[in-house]
Scaffold this motif. Structure first.
Motif, short mmCIF file in Angstrom:
data_model
loop_
_atom_site.label_atom_id
_atom_site.label_comp_id
_atom_site.label_asym_id
_atom_site.label_seq_id
_atom_site.Cartn_x
_atom_site.Cartn_y
_atom_site.Cartn_z
N SER A 29 0.82 -1.22 0.00
CA SER A 29 0.00 0.00 0.00
C SER A 29 0.85 1.27 0.00
O SER A 29 0.53 2.25 0.67
N GLY A 30 1.95 1.22 -0.76
CA GLY A 30 2.81 2.39 -0.89
C GLY A 30 3.84 2.55 0.20
O GLY A 30 4.59 3.55 0.20
N ARG A 31 3.94 1.59 1.10
CA ARG A 31 4.91 1.71 2.19
C ARG A 31 6.25 1.05 1.87
O ARG A 31 7.16 1.05 2.69
N PHE A 32 6.36 0.51 0.67
CA PHE A 32 7.61 -0.07 0.19
C PHE A 32 7.76 0.33 -1.27
O PHE A 32 6.90 0.01 -2.09
N LYS A 33 8.83 1.06 -1.58
CA LYS A 33 9.01 1.58 -2.94
C LYS A 33 10.45 1.48 -3.40
O LYS A 33 11.37 1.37 -2.59
N GLY A 34 10.60 1.54 -4.71
CA GLY A 34 11.93 1.58 -5.31
C GLY A 34 11.87 2.21 -6.68
O GLY A 34 10.89 2.03 -7.40
N TYR A 35 12.90 2.95 -7.03
CA TYR A 35 12.95 3.63 -8.33
C TYR A 35 14.25 3.27 -9.04
O TYR A 35 15.32 3.35 -8.44
N ILE A 36 14.14 2.88 -10.30
CA ILE A 36 15.31 2.39 -11.03
C ILE A 36 15.98 3.52 -11.81
O ILE A 36 15.36 4.53 -12.15
N ASP A 37 17.25 3.31 -12.12
CA ASP A 37 17.97 4.27 -12.95
C ASP A 37 17.52 4.16 -14.40
O ASP A 37 17.47 5.17 -15.11
N GLY A 38 17.22 2.95 -14.86
CA GLY A 38 16.77 2.82 -16.23
C GLY A 38 16.65 1.38 -16.68
O GLY A 38 16.91 0.44 -15.91
#
Length: 265
Positions: free
Chosen positions: A119-128
């Motif tokens: 529910s949005g409490r665990f996130k990650g964003y990649i470089d590409g």
């Protein structure tokens, strides 16, 4: 004839005095960087970038945005390094593109690619993500880039990312799992001192991804229940808390060490 040395204040055999303008400019920039950092809202989710750390309590403190110990906020020098690392991604991405790689680093609306769970409490964003390119490798492939100082860069080149920087390896495994990119990821490390680029393929480690995902669940559930997760150290003098080398790994000083071992949990 003009005496260019007279009154210069230079004493041979000693370092040149730092000009007042250098100190003034640095102070102005440092003040601005610190103010900008303080104005940023703290994260309200478990970040994939830190789940590979040894201490669950430290990860939980970070998730809950617990105030750090006095003097443990990010120093201006560290803020500069972080920003340089972010800009380095753009530099390396540009190199890949002029070399003929189809590298996607953001969505059409400008947002980063990433995932969220719990529910949005665990996130990650990649470089590409590499869609295609002139090098023989399996596509699509996750791209993760780090800008490192020389000694850290040499460690990665010598031992590989999974051994030299297991926190990065955990991050890569999570991205591969949650974004359904099981092909070997391309990890690149830019030497900030020489601008040399190291590249290696990181095989998908499903076990590691599951272990890190379970950790995220553990942190969120314990926090919701008002419980503190166990420390990885047995005392405040441990390297994990005070910082230093242990078992061939460098540990930065814990920003919550005094709080953790003090009166409050």
């Amino acid at each position: 004839m003009i005496d260019l040395n007279h009154g210069s204040g230079c004493i041979y055999g000693t370092g040149a005095p730092r000009p007042p303008i250098a100190e003034a400019v640095s102070a102005a920039i440092d003040t601005a960087l610190t103010a900008r950092n303080r104005a940023e809202r703290p994260r309200t989710y478990v970040s994939s970038s830190g789940l590979g750390r040894d201490c669950l309590r430290q990860i939980q403190y970070d998730f809950l945005a617990v105030p750090k110990d006095d003097g443990q906020g990010l120093a201006p020098k560290t803020l500069r390094i972080f920003e340089a690392g972010h800009r380095a991604e753009d530099i390396v991405a540009g190199w890949f593109r002029i070399a003929g790689f189809d590298l996607r680093t953001e969505r059409p609306d400008g947002r980063q690619f990433g995932f969220e769970a719990l529910s949005g409490r665990f996130k990650g964003y990649i470089d590409g993500c590499f869609v295609s390119g002139p090098v023989a490798m399996d596509y699509p492939a996750l791209w993760e880039n780090k800008a490192l100082e020389a000694s850290s860069w040499k460690d990665v080149v010598k031992c590989g990312v999974s051994i030299a920087r297991p926190v990065y390896a955990a991050q890569i495994a999570l991205y591969q799992a949650y974004l359904d990119l099981p092909n070997p990821a391309l990890f690149t490390a830019l030497n900030r001192d020489t601008m040399e680029l190291h590249s290696e393929l990181a095989l998908f480690d499903a076990r590691l991804a599951q272990e890190m995902s379970d950790r995220a669940v553990m942190v969120v559930q314990a926090s919701e229940a008002g419980e503190w997760l166990p420390r990885a150290a047995t005392g405040p003098t441990a390297v994990l808390c005070r910082g230093g080398m242990a078992a061939g790994k460098w540990h930065a000083p814990c920003a919550w060490a005094s709080r953790c071992w003090g009166e409050r949990p």
